[in-house]
Structures are given as C-alpha cells and as structure tokens.
Scaffold this active site. Structure first.
Site, PDB file in Angstrom:
ATOM      1  N   TYR A  16      48.113  11.534  63.849  1.00 22.17           N
ATOM      2  CA  TYR A  16      47.789  11.084  65.204  1.00 22.17           C
ATOM      3  C   TYR A  16      48.606   9.864  65.613  1.00 22.17           C
ATOM      4  O   TYR A  16      48.857   9.639  66.800  1.00 22.17           O
ATOM      5  CB  TYR A  16      46.295  10.789  65.318  1.00 22.17           C
ATOM      6  CG  TYR A  16      45.456  12.037  65.434  1.00 22.17           C
ATOM      7  CD1 TYR A  16      45.198  12.605  66.678  1.00 22.17           C
ATOM      8  CD2 TYR A  16      44.945  12.653  64.304  1.00 22.17           C
ATOM      9  CE1 TYR A  16      44.435  13.758  66.791  1.00 22.17           C
ATOM     10  CE2 TYR A  16      44.181  13.805  64.405  1.00 22.17           C
ATOM     11  CZ  TYR A  16      43.935  14.360  65.649  1.00 22.17           C
ATOM     12  OH  TYR A  16      43.182  15.513  65.757  1.00 22.17           O
ATOM     13  N   GLU A  72      37.075  16.302  62.855  1.00 17.08           N
ATOM     14  CA  GLU A  72      37.802  17.041  61.825  1.00 17.08           C
ATOM     15  C   GLU A  72      37.375  16.607  60.427  1.00 17.08           C
ATOM     16  O   GLU A  72      37.254  17.444  59.516  1.00 17.08           O
ATOM     17  CB  GLU A  72      39.310  16.861  62.043  1.00 17.08           C
ATOM     18  CG  GLU A  72      39.800  17.597  63.274  1.00 17.08           C
ATOM     19  CD  GLU A  72      41.049  16.994  63.899  1.00 17.08           C
ATOM     20  OE1 GLU A  72      41.788  16.274  63.188  1.00 17.08           O
ATOM     21  OE2 GLU A  72      41.279  17.226  65.106  1.00 17.08           O
TER      22      GLU A  72
END
Length: 405
Positions: A98, A140
């Site tokens: 990310y 997640e």
C-alpha cells in the site's frame, strides 16, 4: 474518520479530482509499472490493464469512497471495501504494497491537477487514501487470520483430477491438494484464484467460483474461454492456457477461497439469478441447500444465449429438482433445442425478465453474470420491494458497478 478540515477540502475538490480520475489512474498504473514491471507481469491482470477496465474500477472505487466519507462522515463504507479486500486476499496482497501505491497514486493526482494541488489539498487526499488503505489492510488481515495463514500466504499446489467439457467454450476442472491433505472449508459463493505460467514467463492470475458444495475432498471450477469482441479469436490468456493445457495430472497454483457472495443461513426465500458462466456460484449454493435445508423456498433464474451455450444445464435442473420448494426459470436468446420441455417450469425466449415472478419483499437475492444483466435484475427486485441490503452480487473481473452509469 475524515477530519473536518480535510472533509471540507475533499468536498470542494472532489468534482475536479473525480473528473480527472481516469487520467490519474492511467498515469498511476503506468508509473508504477515502469518502476515495478514484475507487478504487471505476475500480479495484475494484463488484459484488464490493456482494456482500461482496471483503471475504471479503481477510479470508481476511489470516487465512491471519497463521496461516502464526505456525505456520511460518521460511517465507514465497508460495503465498498469488503469486496476489494476479498479480491486482494485472493491475490496475496500484503500491507507493505500500500505504501508503493500511495506514492504513485498521490504523485499522479499532483501531476494531473498541477497547481490546484496545494499542500493542504495533498494532505487531505493523503488522508482519504490512508483511511481507505488502512481499512483494507485491517479487513485483509482479518481474512488471513480467519484462513489461519500468514498475511499473503494463500497459495497452495493443487492437482487436476478430472476434466469435463461442459460446452464448446466451458470446461470444468476438479482439483485436489497435491499433498493429499483435505481441501479445506469454504462458504458457497466463494471463489479461488488460479495462477499459471504463460509461454512468455509471466505468471497471470484469474478468479473462478467454486461450483460444488463444501465438504468434499475436491474442489471444482469452471473456466469459460474468453474471446475477442467479434467472438472469433480466443484472447483470454489464462482461460486459453487452461483450455489447452489443463489435464488430469496437471498441477496449478490455487489460492484459498475468498469472496463476499456468501449464502446466508436463514430460512428466508432465496432468488438465485445468473447469466452465462455466472451460474457457477449458484451451483454450489444449490448443492449446499439440497444437503442442509432442502425445503427452503428458492427461485432459480438463468439466462444464456442458447441451451448449447448453457454450461451445467442438466446439473442445474437436477439440483433444482432436489429442492421441493424450488422453481427453475430459463431464458434463452435462441430456444431451438430438442429437449427443452424437460428442463424447466418456464422456458422463455429473449432476455431475462423477472417481473412476473413476483419475489416477496423478504427474499434474499444473489446475482452473478454480466453487469448489464445484474443491474437490470437488481432494478426489478427493488421495484418489487426488496431491500438493497438483501441483494448481493458477484462480478468476474474488475468491479465496474460503481464506475458505470
């Protein structure tokens, strides 16, 4: 959630950012792949990148998330995030990735919008991104924990034990773990990722719904060969490879099951509506219902080009017949077939139209198929009084629901 100062800035700049998101996401992907070409080769779907559909899906998701933040500042739009998190988990995405995305995405915003991106504007959109990213990272991590694996460790070697040609363009593959251990549980409606090595050395990944009920020693997926827009040339990289090379004894890298199209365990009436290869998650649901709650009311709707194109047609009929309170309704654009009278209560010619089926407002609906089909069915269901929260859908490929009118 979003700070008050940033919310004001995002609300003001959202029209300009939204109008430029297509350009921003195109530049974002191009710059990221220039730095990390292995991501395009081994993680991202090259076909979706070439067609632009992945850029559309990302733009739609970012715009929807930012809009939700400013319109409902006290709520987190988990409905948007859950679908993305499941897809990421099926690919083995990890939290460190990310940071790379943040750098290239926010740089693309600054480059496209130029002087309009003041330090204050950049900080506000950085806050939007990390609210979205941190929420996805948490979701997640929860999915990985539920699967009892380390973050990203979703891949396993599986062997093909059976192959069946369902139609000229659809083949089903039966899978078992190569080490002989049990395949593991899943919820009807979930999918797995399949990673194959292509002739140029790239490792491409595609998702396929599990099309049998849980509890078996094997899994099954059904792969539809993808063609060019004119229908003449096979162009799906992974689907073509599987159709050509996947045989009993072939090993594949397959992920653990993920996905948020999960069959609920209540006694409410069900409507399962599919088109084309979207039939696959419905088969798992029907088989599970036949084994666990066979008397639950179920309306099964399927649309296809013709009976010859309808993968698992006889299986769908058999499963529906095992449920005393189920009915099957088929729509074919071409109804020329010798044994159609035996396969459904109602056989219709043309495009699917559920208006006369009159589902009750307490029905829970599951949709899978082309986007236009699902949007049309969803509109009809809402007109019949169903709540939006009881209508669930699955998209094969980039989720364009939020980016298409």
């Amino acid at each position: 959630m979003l700070s008050e100062r940033s919310a004001q800035i995002v609300r003001t700049t959202l029209p300009a950012v939204g109008a430029s998101l297509g350009t921003i996401t195109e530049l974002f992907y191009r710059r990221m792949f220039e730095e990390r070409p292995e991501l395009l080769r081994d993680l991202f779907n090259r076909a979706n990148q070439a067609s632009g559909t992945q850029r559309e899906a990302l733009a739609g998701a970012v715009a929807a998330f930012a809009t939700a933040l400013v319109d409902h500042p006290d709520e987190r739009p988990d409905a948007i995030l859950g679908r993305i998190a499941n897809k990421h988990a099926s690919l083995g995405i990890t939290s460190d990735q990310y940071t790379l995305v943040a750098r290239h995405l926010l740089n693309a915003v600054a480059e496209v919008l130029g002087d309009a991106v003041t330090p204050e504007v950049a900080a506000a959109w950085d806050e939007v991104y990390w609210l979205m990213a941190n929420a996805l990272i948490a979701l997640e991590a929860r999915l990985y924990a539920q699967a009892r694996v380390e973050d990203g460790a979703v891949w396993q070697t599986m062997e093909i034990t059976g192959r069946h040609e369902e139609t000229p363009d659809a083949v089903s593959l039966v899978l078992r773990r190569a080490d002989g251990t049990p395949t593991g549980p899943f919820v009807p409606g979930q999918y797995v990722s399949v990673r194959v090595e292509l002739p140029d050395g790239a490792h491409q990944i595609r998702q396929y719904s599990l099309s049998t009920a849980p509890g078996l020693k094997t899994w099954r997926i059904t792969v539809k060969r993808e063609y060019s827009a004119d229908g003449r040339v096979p162009e799906g990289e992974v689907s073509s490879w599987l159709h050509t090379h996947a045989r009993p004894g072939t090993t594949l890298q397959v992920s653990l099951p993920f996905g948020d199209l999960l069959l609920d365990q209540s006694e409410s009436p069900l409507l399962l509506a599919s088109a084309g290869i979207g039939i696959t998650p419905m088969l798992a649901m029907l088989e599970h219902l036949a084994a666990t709650t066979p008397h639950r009311p179920v309306t099964v709707v399927h649309a296809d080009r013709s009976p010859a194109d309808h993968a698992h047609r006889l299986e769908l009929t058999t499963l529906t017949n095992r449920l005393p309170n189920a009915s099957l309704h088929l729509w074919y654009e071409d109804t020329d077939h010798p044994d159609l009278d035996a396969v459904a209560d109602h056989i219709n010619e043309g495009l699917a139209d559920i208006t006369r089926l009159s589902p009750t407002p307490n029905t829970t609906a599951y949709l899978c198929g082309p986007l236009a089909f699902m949007k049309a069915v969803r509109t009809d269901l809402l007109d019949h009084g169903l709540s939006p929260r009881t209508i669930h859908y699955e998209v094969f490929g980039p989720d364009l629901w939020l980016s298409k009118p």
